[in-house]
Design an enzyme around this catalytic site. Structure first.
Site, PDB file in Angstrom:
ATOM      1  N   TYR A   1      23.790  41.759-135.119  1.00 58.60           N
ATOM      2  CA  TYR A   1      25.239  41.183-135.320  1.00 58.60           C
ATOM      3  C   TYR A   1      25.751  42.287-136.397  1.00 58.60           C
ATOM      4  CZ  TYR A   1      24.369  37.235-132.267  1.00 58.60           C
ATOM      5  OH  TYR A   1      23.710  36.687-131.332  1.00 58.60           O
TER       6      TYR A   1
ATOM      7  N   ASN B   1      32.548  36.724-125.007  1.00 63.80           N
ATOM      8  CA  ASN B   1      32.292  38.068-124.103  1.00 63.80           C
ATOM      9  C   ASN B   1      32.915  37.737-122.646  1.00 63.80           C
ATOM     10  OD1 ASN B   1      31.397  40.216-122.847  1.00 63.80           O
ATOM     11  ND2 ASN B   1      29.276  39.982-123.271  1.00 63.80           N
TER      12      ASN B   1
ATOM     13  N   CYS C   1      25.334  41.442-124.269  1.00 59.19           N
ATOM     14  CA  CYS C   1      25.661  40.463-125.631  1.00 59.19           C
ATOM     15  C   CYS C   1      24.100  40.021-125.786  1.00 59.19           C
ATOM     16  CB  CYS C   1      26.572  39.641-125.673  1.00 59.19           C
ATOM     17  SG  CYS C   1      26.686  38.441-124.084  1.00 59.19           S
ATOM     18  N   HIS C   2      23.402  39.822-124.668  1.00 54.28           N
ATOM     19  CA  HIS C   2      22.153  39.338-124.709  1.00 54.28           C
ATOM     20  C   HIS C   2      21.222  40.141-125.472  1.00 54.28           C
ATOM     21  CE1 HIS C   2      22.176  42.034-121.244  1.00 54.28           C
ATOM     22  NE2 HIS C   2      20.816  42.118-121.382  1.00 54.28           N
TER      23      HIS C   2
ATOM     24  N   GLU D   1      14.210  42.952-118.975  1.00 53.77           N
ATOM     25  CA  GLU D   1      14.101  44.278-119.387  1.00 53.77           C
ATOM     26  C   GLU D   1      13.100  44.736-120.348  1.00 53.77           C
ATOM     27  OE1 GLU D   1      18.042  44.765-121.657  1.00 53.77           O
ATOM     28  OE2 GLU D   1      19.334  44.082-119.977  1.00 53.77           O
TER      29      GLU D   1
END
Lengths: 156, 188
Positions: free
Chosen positions: B126, B149, B157-158, B184
């Site tokens: 952040y 979001n 945003c993850h 991912e």
């Protein structure tokens, strides 16, 4: 203070009225033609939707559009035929009721233009879209309707 | 009164979406690996992704943000559905979609534009995002932007975690954040 109903998302409007509109079109135009008229009706409603000023009388509004779609289709198929227009809906709301009775004797285009203008506060561009014509034609139809109503009133 | 046949209903919805007269076309994707997702597209691009949507509430929000002509139409979101499917299957690392962020406040748009550059399989914090938009002390405000979001997954945003490396929070729930990061390869 009178609170006017806000305009629902189109999805909700469509879901609320689609079955009744289709049943109405089947009664008026027959099963075969009803499908195309159904598309035509809701596309006209969609094109006019963002210019609605409130969410009142939407049932009567869409049935008026459906009735006009039937008449327009009939005219394209049989130009000389005289097609009577019944009051589009049995909505009990006073604005539409009064106008429906008052305008019963008008030619259908003029009647629809008067009802949409004065019963629903639609602007002429939206009325043109709803009737499948244009702003100028809608304006002319509404003012011709009002003139005709005045004349009738004087003759009474 | 009998109902409207499905074929006729779908035909109208498809025609309406193709006519260009809709403010938003949307559909609910029920069986994604992260559960039910509502996706909405406007003429400018993807304008909404929502986990576990409450359809009636979401309709009102879309109407307020983009206009009342909101209609469900499956073919209108085909491309979004396909790209999401490819992503969930591990065959896509970035999205080729136009995004419509016009309903987001200016600061949110700036942060979301930076967020879009965080790559697949990487994480940021952040605070780092806050510094990138020129407000290094605004980590908390950046957290709020992530929480609101409008396009989760597509705007990743993850991939934003706390300074200590903890997952911190996620609008769609921490389990989903963890699942996406594992997909991912950013979490083992």
């Amino acid at each position: 203070m009178i609170r006017t109903a806000s305009i629902p998302p189109f999805e909700r409007f469509y879901e609320t009225h689609k079955a009744e509109v289709l049943a109405f079109l089947r009664r008026r135009a027959g099963r075969e033609r009803a499908d195309d008229l159904f598309q035509d009706t809701f596309l006209r409603a969609l094109r006019a939707y963002d210019r609605l000023e409130h969410g009142e009388h939407l049932r009567a509004w869409v049935l008026t559009i459906a009735a006009n779609a039937v008449v327009d289709a009939g005219r394209r198929e049989r130009p000389a035929a005289q097609l009577a227009v019944e009051p589009a809906g049995e909505d009990s709301r006073p604005a539409f009721e009064e106008l429906a009775a008052l305008t019963a004797g008008l030619p259908h285009k003029e009647r629809a233009a008067v009802v949409l203008r004065y019963g629903y506060d639609l602007d002429y561009e939206a009325i043109g879209d709803a009737l499948g014509s244009n702003e100028q034609a809608a304006r002319q139809a509404a003012s011709a309707g009002v003139r005709r109503l005045r004349k009738e009133k004087e003759q009474r | 009164m009998t109902g409207v046949p499905i074929a006729l209903d779908e035909r109208f919805r498809a025609t309406a979406a193709a006519s260009g007269a809709l403010d938003v076309a949307y559909d609910v994707l029920d069986d994604t690996p992260v559960g039910s997702l509502l996706v909405g597209v406007s003429d400018q691009g993807l304008c909404r992704v929502r986990f576990d949507p409450e359809p009636q509430q979401e309709l009102e929000r879309l109407a307020r943000d983009f206009g009342a002509r909101v209609l469900r139409s499956s073919p209108a979101v085909d491309r979004v559905r396909r790209e999401l499917d490819e992503y969930f299957a591990g065959r896509r690392r970035s999205f080729d979609l136009e995004l419509d962020l016009r309903a987001a406040p200016e600061f949110h748009r700036r942060v979301l534009a930076e967020l879009r550059r965080v790559e697949y399989g990487h994480t940021t914090t952040y605070g780092a995002l806050a510094a990138q938009v020129g407000s290094p002390r605004a980590a908390r405000a950046v957290g709020t932007v992530m929480n609101r979001n409008p396009l989760p997954i597509v705007l990743p945003c993850h991939r934003v975690v706390g300074a200590s490396g903890s997952l911190t929070g996620y609008g769609g729930g921490l389990e989903r954040k963890e699942w996406l990061l594992r997909l991912e390869g950013a979490l083992l």
